[in-house]
Design an enzyme around this catalytic site. Sequence first.
Site, mmCIF file in Angstrom:
data_model
loop_
_atom_site.group_PDB
_atom_site.id
_atom_site.type_symbol
_atom_site.label_atom_id
_atom_site.label_comp_id
_atom_site.label_asym_id
_atom_site.label_seq_id
_atom_site.Cartn_x
_atom_site.Cartn_y
_atom_site.Cartn_z
ATOM 1 N N ASP A 145 -17.556 25.030 35.457
ATOM 2 C CA ASP A 145 -17.293 26.426 34.969
ATOM 3 C C ASP A 145 -16.080 26.903 35.567
ATOM 4 O O ASP A 145 -15.537 27.962 34.960
ATOM 5 C CB ASP A 145 -18.543 27.215 35.727
ATOM 6 C CG ASP A 145 -19.743 27.098 34.958
ATOM 7 O OD1 ASP A 145 -19.864 26.393 33.841
ATOM 8 O OD2 ASP A 145 -20.928 27.265 35.656
ATOM 9 N N GLU A 245 -21.372 30.122 25.693
ATOM 10 C CA GLU A 245 -22.790 30.441 25.806
ATOM 11 C C GLU A 245 -22.868 31.846 26.118
ATOM 12 O O GLU A 245 -23.936 32.557 26.036
ATOM 13 C CB GLU A 245 -23.287 29.374 26.643
ATOM 14 C CG GLU A 245 -23.090 29.125 27.986
ATOM 15 C CD GLU A 245 -24.007 28.580 28.952
ATOM 16 O OE1 GLU A 245 -25.037 28.299 28.739
ATOM 17 O OE2 GLU A 245 -23.470 28.320 30.122
ATOM 18 N N ARG A 298 -20.934 18.023 30.664
ATOM 19 C CA ARG A 298 -20.851 17.966 32.163
ATOM 20 C C ARG A 298 -20.852 16.628 32.821
ATOM 21 O O ARG A 298 -20.685 16.565 33.824
ATOM 22 C CB ARG A 298 -21.664 19.073 32.891
ATOM 23 C CG ARG A 298 -23.057 18.624 32.528
ATOM 24 C CD ARG A 298 -23.945 19.717 33.345
ATOM 25 N NE ARG A 298 -25.427 19.209 33.144
ATOM 26 C CZ ARG A 298 -26.441 19.923 33.561
ATOM 27 N NH1 ARG A 298 -26.318 21.328 33.708
ATOM 28 N NH2 ARG A 298 -27.556 19.560 33.726
#
Lengths: 409, 409
Positions: A145, A245, A298
């Site tokens: 992130d 998202e 990821r």
Amino acid sequence: MKNLKGRAVFAQSGGPTAVINSSIAGGLIEALNQDLITDVLCALHGIKGVLTEDFVDIGKEDLSELYALKNTPASEFGSVRYKLKDFNVDDTDYKKILEIFKKYDVKYFFYNGGNDSMDTCDKISRFMEKEGYPVNVIGIPKTIDNDLVGTDHCPGYGSAAKYVATTITEVYKDAVIYESPLVIVLEIMGRNAGWLTASSALASLTGCGADLIYLPEIPFSLEKFKNDVKKVVDEKRVCIVAVSEGIKNAEGKYVGEDASATDVFGHSSLGGVCGVLKSAVKSIGYKCKAIELNILQRCASHVASKTDVEEAFEVGRQSVIHAVNGETDKMIAYVRRDGEYALDFVGKDLSTIANAEKTVPLEWINKDGTGLTQEFIDYALPLIQGEPERRIENGLPSYAKLKMIKFKL
Amino acid sequence: MKNLKGRAVFAQSGGPTAVINSSIAGGLIEALNQDLITDVLCALHGIKGVLTEDFVDIGKEDLSELYALKNTPASEFGSVRYKLKDFNVDDTDYKKILEIFKKYDVKYFFYNGGNDSMDTCDKISRFMEKEGYPVNVIGIPKTIDNDLVGTDHCPGYGSAAKYVATTITEVYKDAVIYESPLVIVLEIMGRNAGWLTASSALASLTGCGADLIYLPEIPFSLEKFKNDVKKVVDEKRVCIVAVSEGIKNAEGKYVGEDASATDVFGHSSLGGVCGVLKSAVKSIGYKCKAIELNILQRCASHVASKTDVEEAFEVGRQSVIHAVNGETDKMIAYVRRDGEYALDFVGKDLSTIANAEKTVPLEWINKDGTGLTQEFIDYALPLIQGEPERRIENGLPSYAKLKMIKFKL
């Protein structure tokens, strides 16, 4: 505290990345070399492995397999969804941890994770200080992130960004082959910070970039989205949309929210954005494919960034060096030098990092809220450079094979 | 027909693969070298580019960029969804094509695609023969579905299989980090043939394979599926499911069918299987992530198989060599030699290939209908070997940059 001699415990927490194991490898290998560290232990499943005394004896592992962790995705020592309470409210877990630290003579504790893990790390550090138990506690950052404050960027981001930009490039080539209009919506991880979605802008360097990029930093309007798509399709026939998202409408409600599901940290479980946007695109008459990159983004170590892998390894090493030199209650941060791309590794107070989130600067988002500026490209491009060497067997990835021998006193 | 001298026209059709451009590159480069071929043309958007005389002059391209097509995904010359009618019913298009072949002195026609494209190719060839027009017509196979008959395997399958097996391996590592039960369902392309879904079995060689594999060759039961999942979760905690988009129930109905959408060839548009299976998993109380690999699996040239890339290039070359040697109405097939893995390239009658589908032999599927046998592994493993060299710029793929200069008489 300087010159502490005793055992070191490492643990991993939070969601996986392509390089979190590179960081722990760097830390473990450096710790094995340090005279002040008598044994190197890894707790399984994060803080839970500490509480249950579930330790692996790293001294029994082959060095070549520890190095192979550099290209092994996800958290080799497991992860956990477990939030320590505030010790002023309930210190049961902390007392247990203190007892175990004493029992195992733990003088170094390294916690490898994201926001929530830095919070855990900070709480343990402060409790041990309050109790007068000498232990140096260091947070080793990771998160795709890229939202930890105090660090130029986060280990794991570069590889995820490279995966996203590579995928956008390939999807673009796939999308343009027919003569009919087509919209492709790619949903990318990032709850409140749009860093990873922003990385889709890097694909513009290949000539195959995303046409519209929506970050959670900017309130999202479905009506504006439909107009944006129409404009691109009118001009180019094909429109590639990269969307976080975590986009929210003007009222602050997640566009893809599933109110029925929240995790133990109270975060909503997201994931429905690309479905909502696909319906919107179909409502204006275009064919649409919706692709949720899901966990692929990821864990895709096969397309990791060499820069990211090497930096992640080094931040693990530096964590140990800083701890042995007496630092505690710190996270080791990346500080970017001026001029040619290079990093310094600097300890920053965990209390300033825990529970804060760094979002994409608004001035790096274009006026229309649908793309990134050159400042972002200049920031992110160095992070995706290079192809790491990786072990391949039978044409497939060959990961670290650890013995995982339990440590017994 | 031998010693035909004139122009060659190439075209691509059907869905993209990671290596369809490698095949056309092999064909174009070989054609440029052939004395009997006066000009090398590529029609844009398949047969439609022939009908509209939309030709690119390949002689004007740089050879280095034609070679760069070897690692450029999707169909560089575009594709088309257009089905030629039976010429006994309506020969309008065929007459037009004949007129254009005469006008441009086309003596060689190469069509690069899957099942439907081989059908188009066969029809054109038979019409031209009926009309007495001398042209050698060769089909260059491609399809990630691996369902063409008469060939050991199809160009494009090895790379898609390598992507699927690599992805399963990475997803497995990501799935096992927590201590709680988790089911991950990956939906893989393949309408009636399970070859690509079967490739998930290759991941077992890494120790990170799929636990349950469901192919369209075996009728699917949701009740059995739930029991299969329960058994795996009881034993292993985590269950990785690979499922074909094309699984059907005992009544022959697609499990993920969306009855509202069919393509021009009358095929149903599939895609909902992973949602259906996710609901079934949740109904028995487990957490489930559903991942649709979508178009990523067919365009992921960054993880292409070198074996596939090189074979695809060679089948393009061989198509030209066979045509110049007088073969027509053929598809160039892969014939596997006995012993160490190697191929021969053999022309097979298009009429025996068009509109047929090769499915996975039932004896290669385990008795329980949830996995593949060693025979399948032995068959598929050679196809995913090797990492191709690829151009990288700024840490991202650098694809062929063609001039696309239109050919004018």
